[in-house]
Design a protein around this motif. Structure first.
Motif, PDB file in Angstrom:
ATOM      1  N   PHE A  54      -3.035   4.645   2.139  1.00 19.45           N
ATOM      2  CA  PHE A  54      -2.236   4.874   0.929  1.00 19.45           C
ATOM      3  C   PHE A  54      -2.662   5.821   0.149  1.00 19.45           C
ATOM      4  O   PHE A  54      -4.002   6.478  -0.134  1.00 19.45           O
ATOM      5  CB  PHE A  54      -1.983   3.466  -0.026  1.00 19.45           C
ATOM      6  CG  PHE A  54      -1.227   2.495   0.682  1.00 19.45           C
ATOM      7  CD1 PHE A  54       0.142   2.277   0.833  1.00 19.45           C
ATOM      8  CD2 PHE A  54      -2.074   1.643   0.882  1.00 19.45           C
ATOM      9  CE1 PHE A  54       0.320   1.520   1.232  1.00 19.45           C
ATOM     10  CE2 PHE A  54      -1.051   0.337   1.720  1.00 19.45           C
ATOM     11  CZ  PHE A  54      -0.477   0.546   1.958  1.00 19.45           C
ATOM     12  N   ASP A  55      -1.869   6.931  -0.349  1.00 20.24           N
ATOM     13  CA  ASP A  55      -2.521   7.836  -0.823  1.00 20.24           C
ATOM     14  C   ASP A  55      -2.219   7.794  -2.388  1.00 20.24           C
ATOM     15  O   ASP A  55      -2.174   8.021  -3.430  1.00 20.24           O
ATOM     16  CB  ASP A  55      -1.502   8.976  -0.814  1.00 20.24           C
ATOM     17  CG  ASP A  55      -1.499  10.246  -1.300  1.00 20.24           C
ATOM     18  OD1 ASP A  55      -2.589  10.338  -1.681  1.00 20.24           O
ATOM     19  OD2 ASP A  55      -0.943  11.644  -1.964  1.00 20.24           O
ATOM     20  N   ALA A  56      -3.532   6.082  -2.834  1.00 17.15           N
ATOM     21  CA  ALA A  56      -3.235   5.886  -3.640  1.00 17.15           C
ATOM     22  C   ALA A  56      -4.842   5.476  -4.344  1.00 17.15           C
ATOM     23  O   ALA A  56      -5.128   4.724  -2.957  1.00 17.15           O
ATOM     24  CB  ALA A  56      -2.674   4.333  -3.976  1.00 17.15           C
ATOM     25  N   PRO A  57      -5.694   5.366  -5.118  1.00 17.83           N
ATOM     26  CA  PRO A  57      -6.799   5.332  -5.250  1.00 17.83           C
ATOM     27  C   PRO A  57      -7.218   3.424  -5.331  1.00 17.83           C
ATOM     28  O   PRO A  57      -6.249   2.869  -5.532  1.00 17.83           O
ATOM     29  CB  PRO A  57      -7.507   5.190  -6.918  1.00 17.83           C
ATOM     30  CG  PRO A  57      -6.135   5.492  -7.844  1.00 17.83           C
ATOM     31  CD  PRO A  57      -5.682   5.983  -5.911  1.00 17.83           C
ATOM     32  N   GLN A  58      -7.687   3.247  -4.999  1.00 16.09           N
ATOM     33  CA  GLN A  58      -8.144   1.544  -4.654  1.00 16.09           C
ATOM     34  C   GLN A  58      -8.190   0.429  -5.766  1.00 16.09           C
ATOM     35  O   GLN A  58      -7.785  -0.422  -5.292  1.00 16.09           O
ATOM     36  CB  GLN A  58     -10.462   1.338  -4.110  1.00 16.09           C
ATOM     37  CG  GLN A  58     -10.514   0.033  -3.723  1.00 16.09           C
ATOM     38  CD  GLN A  58     -11.904  -0.763  -3.419  1.00 16.09           C
ATOM     39  OE1 GLN A  58     -12.539   0.773  -3.917  1.00 16.09           O
ATOM     40  NE2 GLN A  58     -12.587  -1.054  -2.173  1.00 16.09           N
ATOM     41  N   ASP A  59      -8.297   0.943  -6.201  1.00 13.38           N
ATOM     42  CA  ASP A  59      -8.251   0.297  -7.821  1.00 13.38           C
ATOM     43  C   ASP A  59      -6.971  -0.295  -8.009  1.00 13.38           C
ATOM     44  O   ASP A  59      -6.039  -1.030  -8.505  1.00 13.38           O
ATOM     45  CB  ASP A  59      -9.000   0.760  -8.926  1.00 13.38           C
ATOM     46  CG  ASP A  59      -8.315   1.994  -9.675  1.00 13.38           C
ATOM     47  OD1 ASP A  59      -7.821   2.971  -8.937  1.00 13.38           O
ATOM     48  OD2 ASP A  59      -8.391   2.101 -10.988  1.00 13.38           O
ATOM     49  N   ASP A  83     -12.158   2.550   0.065  1.00 15.91           N
ATOM     50  CA  ASP A  83     -12.270   3.701  -0.359  1.00 15.91           C
ATOM     51  C   ASP A  83     -12.499   4.611   0.161  1.00 15.91           C
ATOM     52  O   ASP A  83     -13.400   5.161   1.203  1.00 15.91           O
ATOM     53  CB  ASP A  83     -12.517   3.400  -1.826  1.00 15.91           C
ATOM     54  CG  ASP A  83     -12.749   5.087  -2.591  1.00 15.91           C
ATOM     55  OD1 ASP A  83     -12.220   5.877  -1.978  1.00 15.91           O
ATOM     56  OD2 ASP A  83     -13.525   4.448  -3.396  1.00 15.91           O
ATOM     57  N   LEU A  84     -11.147   5.533   0.525  1.00 12.71           N
ATOM     58  CA  LEU A  84     -11.384   6.642   1.847  1.00 12.71           C
ATOM     59  C   LEU A  84     -12.054   7.982   0.645  1.00 12.71           C
ATOM     60  O   LEU A  84     -11.966   9.178   1.788  1.00 12.71           O
ATOM     61  CB  LEU A  84     -10.322   7.069   2.348  1.00 12.71           C
ATOM     62  CG  LEU A  84      -9.520   5.687   3.203  1.00 12.71           C
ATOM     63  CD1 LEU A  84      -8.260   6.268   3.557  1.00 12.71           C
ATOM     64  CD2 LEU A  84     -10.984   5.390   4.620  1.00 12.71           C
ATOM     65  N   GLY A  85     -12.160   8.020  -0.597  1.00 15.62           N
ATOM     66  CA  GLY A  85     -12.269   9.012  -0.647  1.00 15.62           C
ATOM     67  C   GLY A  85     -11.164  10.009  -1.433  1.00 15.62           C
ATOM     68  O   GLY A  85     -10.282   9.752  -0.897  1.00 15.62           O
ATOM     69  N   GLY A  86     -10.762  10.390  -2.452  1.00 22.43           N
ATOM     70  CA  GLY A  86     -10.346  12.173  -2.363  1.00 22.43           C
ATOM     71  C   GLY A  86      -8.131  11.515  -3.212  1.00 22.43           C
ATOM     72  O   GLY A  86      -7.961  11.045  -3.616  1.00 22.43           O
ATOM     73  N   GLY A  87      -8.838   9.739  -3.858  1.00 16.87           N
ATOM     74  CA  GLY A  87      -7.815   8.816  -4.228  1.00 16.87           C
ATOM     75  C   GLY A  87      -7.372   8.197  -3.167  1.00 16.87           C
ATOM     76  O   GLY A  87      -6.051   7.697  -3.158  1.00 16.87           O
ATOM     77  N   ARG A  88      -7.317   8.351  -2.206  1.00 26.76           N
ATOM     78  CA  ARG A  88      -6.921   7.709  -0.237  1.00 26.76           C
ATOM     79  C   ARG A  88      -7.437   6.446  -0.638  1.00 26.76           C
ATOM     80  O   ARG A  88      -9.098   6.250  -0.569  1.00 26.76           O
ATOM     81  CB  ARG A  88      -6.838   8.391   0.367  1.00 26.76           C
ATOM     82  CG  ARG A  88      -5.866   9.781   0.511  1.00 26.76           C
ATOM     83  CD  ARG A  88      -5.797  10.482   1.717  1.00 26.76           C
ATOM     84  NE  ARG A  88      -4.857   9.889   2.782  1.00 26.76           N
ATOM     85  CZ  ARG A  88      -4.105   9.042   2.922  1.00 26.76           C
ATOM     86  NH1 ARG A  88      -3.360   9.614   2.119  1.00 26.76           N
ATOM     87  NH2 ARG A  88      -3.651   8.466   3.664  1.00 26.76           N
ATOM     88  N   THR A  89      -6.917   5.106   0.103  1.00 21.15           N
ATOM     89  CA  THR A  89      -6.756   3.431   0.245  1.00 21.15           C
ATOM     90  C   THR A  89      -6.681   2.939   1.413  1.00 21.15           C
ATOM     91  O   THR A  89      -5.163   3.457   2.067  1.00 21.15           O
ATOM     92  CB  THR A  89      -6.916   2.153  -0.846  1.00 21.15           C
ATOM     93  OG1 THR A  89      -7.650   3.483  -1.664  1.00 21.15           O
ATOM     94  CG2 THR A  89      -7.418   1.406  -0.637  1.00 21.15           C
ATOM     95  N   LYS A  90      -7.393   2.873   2.116  1.00 18.33           N
ATOM     96  CA  LYS A  90      -6.743   1.925   3.604  1.00 18.33           C
ATOM     97  C   LYS A  90      -6.999   0.014   3.539  1.00 18.33           C
ATOM     98  O   LYS A  90      -7.676   0.349   2.709  1.00 18.33           O
ATOM     99  CB  LYS A  90      -7.813   2.468   4.809  1.00 18.33           C
ATOM    100  CG  LYS A  90      -7.350   2.148   5.950  1.00 18.33           C
ATOM    101  CD  LYS A  90      -8.557   2.076   7.125  1.00 18.33           C
ATOM    102  CE  LYS A  90      -7.595   1.583   8.833  1.00 18.33           C
ATOM    103  NZ  LYS A  90      -8.680   1.479   9.487  1.00 18.33           N
ATOM    104  N   LEU A  91      -6.014  -0.418   3.520  1.00 14.52           N
ATOM    105  CA  LEU A  91      -5.833  -1.164   3.908  1.00 14.52           C
ATOM    106  C   LEU A  91      -6.151  -2.333   4.334  1.00 14.52           C
ATOM    107  O   LEU A  91      -4.345  -1.687   5.916  1.00 14.52           O
ATOM    108  CB  LEU A  91      -4.152  -2.034   2.816  1.00 14.52           C
ATOM    109  CG  LEU A  91      -3.900  -3.114   2.590  1.00 14.52           C
ATOM    110  CD1 LEU A  91      -3.213  -3.289   1.146  1.00 14.52           C
ATOM    111  CD2 LEU A  91      -3.661  -4.464   3.101  1.00 14.52           C
TER     112      LEU A  91
END
Length: 163
Positions: free
Chosen positions: A21-26, A110-118
């Protein structure tokens, strides 16, 4: 556009679904643990989801009811075992099939750069239970909610940046 991957190997009792996702982990964590947000994306197309209970603490219970256009209801419940920003572990049981409990582990990387892998790892009690779930709900129905989650996350990011 990010792709949702579903792995269900023949003869095994688990399913692994993952998506970036193009979204931060939080923000992804919030969308997975806030009942008002979960009700907006969880479940297949054509149903409305009502989260009746969501106590996201170890030992806390959750319950959700889905209703289709004909008024049919499908209820699910479970218990949380671990809830941290990087990992949610809970059980999942369909009310109409008591005793067929699966263990779900959602990892939010948290993939960094405001990306998250679920990554959602579902472990069933048997291969038969796993195959029954795949037959009852097509793989597409298991992927659709994550597509809606991606759209919700984009809306939440836009609303936050507008403030």
């Amino acid at each position: 556009m990010a792709e949702t991957n579903l792995i269900a190997e023949s003869g095994k009792q688990d399913i692994v679904i993952s998506r970036e996702f193009d979204a931060p982990q939080d923000l992804v964590f919030k969308a997975c643990t806030d009942p008002g947000l979960v009700s907006q994306w969880w479940g297949p197309k054509g149903v409305t989801t009502t989260v009746e209970k969501m106590d996201t603490r170890p030992g806390g219970m959750w319950r959700a009811v889905q209703r289709d256009a004909e008024g049919n209801e499908y209820a699910f419940h479970g218990v949380y075992h671990e809830v941290t920003p990087g990992r949610i572990v809970d059980t999942f049981e369909y009310d109409a099939m008591p005793g067929h409990v699966l263990l779900e582990t959602e990892t939010l990387e948290d993939l960094g750069g405001g990306r998250t892998k679920l990554t959602d790892h579902l472990i069933f009690q048997s291969v038969e239970d796993r195959d029954g779930m795949l037959q009852a709900g097509s793989q597409e129905e298991m992927i659709e909610p994550l597509e809606r989650l991606a759209g919700l996350l984009q809306s939440l990011k836009q609303a936050a940046s507008a403030r």
